[in-house]
Design a protein around this motif. Structure first.
Motif: not given
Length: 119
Positions: A8-14, A87-104
């Motif tokens: 939750x904390x990492x996802x909401x920090x994106x 936590x680094x692996x979790x952050x990498x997984x969430x950031x990668x998923x975020x990139x796939x959904x984020x607008x340009x």
């Protein structure tokens, strides 16, 4: 070892991420597009993942990653939160998923979170 609070904390920090309950579970969305969920009593994490990469992940680390039956036709993969290295692996997984959904516009505004550099 990471837990649901870390997700939750990492996802909401994106950037431009919000949390919304859907299907009786927390979901995380960037600019309104879902990129992560906390199903199974918040012991696992579901994220966007291209099908080819997803299949490789599951074969390489079946104790960590799996594909839920009802998500098999979609580009999503599950991860057991307690099985993640740190936590680094979790952050990498969430950031990668975020990139796939984020607008340009967000990928451009946050190049450190943008698409990985091709080597």
């Amino acid at each position: 070892m990471p837990d649901a609070d870390d997700v939750r904390r990492i996802a909401l920090s994106l950037p431009d991420t919000t949390e919304k309950i859907a299907w009786s579970m927390p979901t995380f969305r960037v600019a309104g597009k879902m990129f992560a969920t906390l199903p199974e009593d918040e012991t696992s994490l579901a994220v966007r993942c291209p099908k080819e990469e997803r299949d490789e992940l599951v074969l390489a680390e079946p104790d960590k990653f799996w594909i839920a039956d009802h998500e098999a036709q979609f580009a999503w993969v599950r991860a057991r939160i307690a099985a993640l290295d740190d936590e680094d692996e979790l952050r990498a997984i969430l950031a990668d998923s975020w990139r796939q959904a984020a607008p340009t516009r967000l990928l451009d505004a946050y190049p450190e979170l943008g698409l990985p550099q091709v080597e």
